[in-house]
Design an enzyme around this catalytic site. Structure first.
Site, PDB file in Angstrom:
ATOM      1  N   LYS A 106       0.853  -1.198   0.000  1.00  0.00           N
ATOM      2  CA  LYS A 106       0.000   0.000   0.000  1.00  0.00           C
ATOM      3  C   LYS A 106       0.878   1.233   0.000  1.00  0.00           C
ATOM      4  O   LYS A 106       1.994   1.197   0.499  1.00  0.00           O
ATOM      5  CB  LYS A 106      -0.877   0.020   1.259  1.00  0.00           C
ATOM      6  N   TYR A 219     -19.717   8.122   0.349  1.00  0.00           N
ATOM      7  CA  TYR A 219     -20.295   8.126  -0.997  1.00  0.00           C
ATOM      8  C   TYR A 219     -19.217   8.397  -2.033  1.00  0.00           C
ATOM      9  O   TYR A 219     -19.380   9.205  -2.949  1.00  0.00           O
ATOM     10  CB  TYR A 219     -21.438   9.156  -1.064  1.00  0.00           C
ATOM     11  N   GLY A 220     -18.088   7.712  -1.890  1.00  0.00           N
ATOM     12  CA  GLY A 220     -17.018   7.808  -2.883  1.00  0.00           C
ATOM     13  C   GLY A 220     -17.203   6.730  -3.932  1.00  0.00           C
ATOM     14  O   GLY A 220     -18.333   6.334  -4.242  1.00  0.00           O
ATOM     15  N   ASN A 221     -16.087   6.208  -4.445  1.00  0.00           N
ATOM     16  CA  ASN A 221     -16.169   5.198  -5.505  1.00  0.00           C
ATOM     17  C   ASN A 221     -16.959   3.978  -5.051  1.00  0.00           C
ATOM     18  O   ASN A 221     -17.897   3.542  -5.719  1.00  0.00           O
ATOM     19  CB  ASN A 221     -14.752   4.819  -5.956  1.00  0.00           C
ATOM     20  N   ALA A 222     -16.588   3.410  -3.908  1.00  0.00           N
ATOM     21  CA  ALA A 222     -17.253   2.180  -3.456  1.00  0.00           C
ATOM     22  C   ALA A 222     -18.713   2.446  -3.096  1.00  0.00           C
ATOM     23  O   ALA A 222     -19.622   1.747  -3.543  1.00  0.00           O
ATOM     24  CB  ALA A 222     -16.502   1.583  -2.279  1.00  0.00           C
TER      25      ALA A 222
HETATM   26  N1  GLU Z   1      -7.418   0.265  -3.071  1.00  0.00           N
HETATM   27  C1  GLU Z   1      -8.204  -0.902  -3.337  1.00  0.00           C
HETATM   28  C2  GLU Z   1      -8.241  -1.807  -2.124  1.00  0.00           C
HETATM   29  O1  GLU Z   1      -8.060  -1.357  -1.007  1.00  0.00           O
HETATM   30  C3  GLU Z   1      -7.757  -1.621  -4.612  1.00  0.00           C
HETATM   31  C4  GLU Z   1      -6.359  -2.120  -4.625  1.00  0.00           C
HETATM   32  C5  GLU Z   1      -5.904  -2.649  -5.975  1.00  0.00           C
HETATM   33  O2  GLU Z   1      -6.680  -2.674  -6.901  1.00  0.00           O
HETATM   34  O3  GLU Z   1      -4.727  -3.018  -6.048  1.00  0.00           O
HETATM   35  O4  GLU Z   1      -8.533  -2.965  -2.216  1.00  0.00           O
END
Ligand code: GLU
Length: 416
Positions: A106, A219-222
């Site tokens: 990350k 209310y973002g992407n997810a």
């Molecule tokens: N940021 C997203 C997660 O927390 C996607 C990570 C990715 O696609 O590598 O799962």
């Protein structure tokens, strides 16, 4: 007793609980409690006013025994190294629980992208990539979007990387725009994966979701796609939604397209016509069938867990529930679909994106949806079975499945 809210300590505690039940070898356990490696750096950015501002950035490669590191990059004012460590650990368990051949990593930058102009954001994104170019790539570690990062940022980062290396390598980052090798279906993949898991869970519980109510926190992407797909796939009625500025509630149901348009225009769900204003705290405690925490960590804690009335919690955010809250929810009989299972749809379609980039052969959206469904549904049943067999909650069960897989890879490599 006051509750510890350090996300990395929470991630370690969750692992400790699972290790005990798994009777995990203590040497592997101590190895898996820490990231394999981490990078801390500064990013000098020339701002539009001509002055240079220095930002702090991180990339944590938690574990790559099962494959290259994988995980998003978050731009957030409250980012800390411990948040990035926790998110990198959860990515490790996430790729393992859905059984895709990737590890966990990350990244993060301490910044408030809402206060940056587009040109400043581009220079920050390119500056981040200049710092990590040596340590990322399709065989090393593959970044993606996370909170406040998006396909455009992925495009700038890929371009910077390819400029440095002098060759095309689109699979070095995922969540790209379609025209640069992004995958069909990546945009709503996190929410869609969660909806597939929720559908499977409702089936095992014998719970009818058609016409039942739901609330979306974040209310973002997810969260915004969860609203659309909860309506479309499950027939759920979403009665409340919130973002960092507050929430809205309408017992008759909120129209997903109209609410998204309102948010697009005003940058918040607040003030949506025909709905009552509520706080984020009130939203979490609504009497609904399904609650979707879809924003950040630590929103369900020992302070409010006792007041939660949802029958089922589908965690689209990473780390929304603390261990203390987990115990309370378990006692109340609330069925929790834990984050790194429920929100693994994003990274699963990121993996599809890497595969398509490697073959330079692109799939239809229908194919992406079908394969995502298969992987998410299979992962849910693996976790469900582990929960039944060990008489534990779904979070611990998800850890049991994931940690066993990572431990086997670490062992097979002879690292421990
Ligand atoms: N940021 C997203 C997660 O927390 C996607 C990570 C990715 O696609 O590598 O799962």
């Amino acid at each position: 007793m006051s509750e510890h809210l350090n996300p990395f300590e929470i991630a370690q505690r969750q692992l400790d609980d699972a290790a005990q039940i798994l009777q995990l070898d203590p040497e592997i356990h101590s190895y898996l409690r820490e990231p394999m490696r981490e990078f801390h750096f500064t990013i000098p950015v020339r701002m539009d006013n001509g002055r240079t501002k220095v930002f702090r950035g991180y990339r944590v490669q938690y574990n790559d025994a099962r494959g290259p590191g994988k995980g998003g990059i978050r731009f957030h004012p409250d980012e800390t190294i411990d948040t990035v460590r926790a998110l990198a650990a959860w990515m490790t368990w996430k790729t393992a629980v859905v059984d895709i051949p990737l590890g966990g990593a990350k990244g993060g930058v301490i910044c408030d992208p809402r206060e940056l102009t587009q040109t400043e954001l581009e220079r920050l994104s390119r500056g981040y990539m200049r710092q990590v170019a040596k340590i990322v790539g399709i065989t090393k570690d593959v970044p993606a979007p996370d909170v406040y990062t998006n396909p455009q940022i992925m495009a700038w980062m890929m371009d910077e990387f390819e400029t440095i290396t002098g060759r095309h390598e689109p699979g070095m980052i995922t969540g790209k725009p379609l025209e640069l090798g992004g995958s069909a279906g990546r945009g709503d993949a996190t929410a869609r994966g969660g909806i597939f898991v929720l559908r499977a869970a409702a089936e095992t519980l014998g719970l009818e979701l058609q016409g039942a109510t739901a609330a979306v926190q974040g209310y973002g992407n997810a969260g915004s796609f969860a609203h659309i797909l909860a309506n479309e796939i499950l027939g759920l009625k979403v009665v409340a939604a919130s973002d960092s500025r507050g929430g809205v509630y309408n017992p008759a149901g909120l129209d997903a397209a109209a609410l998204a348009a309102h948010k697009q225009q005003t940058r918040s769900v607040v003030g949506f016509p025909g709905a009552e204003t509520i706080s984020n705290g009130e939203l979490l405690e609504l009497d609904v069938t399904v609650l979707f925490p879809s924003a950040l960590e630590n929103v369900i804690t020992q302070r409010n867990a006792g007041n939660i009335k949802a029958r089922l919690i589908a965690e689209l955010a990473n780390g929304p529930t603390t261990p203390e809250a987990d115990a309370i929810l378990h006692d109340k009989g609330i069925y929790v679909l834990p984050d790194f299972l429920c929100n693994a749809g994003g990274v699963t379609v990121s993996y599809f994106e890497m595969v398509q980039n490697a073959y330079q052969f692109y799939w239809t959206e229908k194919m992406v949806h079908e394969r995502l469904d298969e992987i998410m549904t299979r992962a849910y049943y693996a976790v469900h079975q582990a929960a039944q067999e060990n008489q534990v909650n779904n979070r611990i069960a998800a850890y049991l499945v994931a940690v066993a897989r990572v431990a086997q890879a670490v062992r097979a490599r002879g690292w421990v």
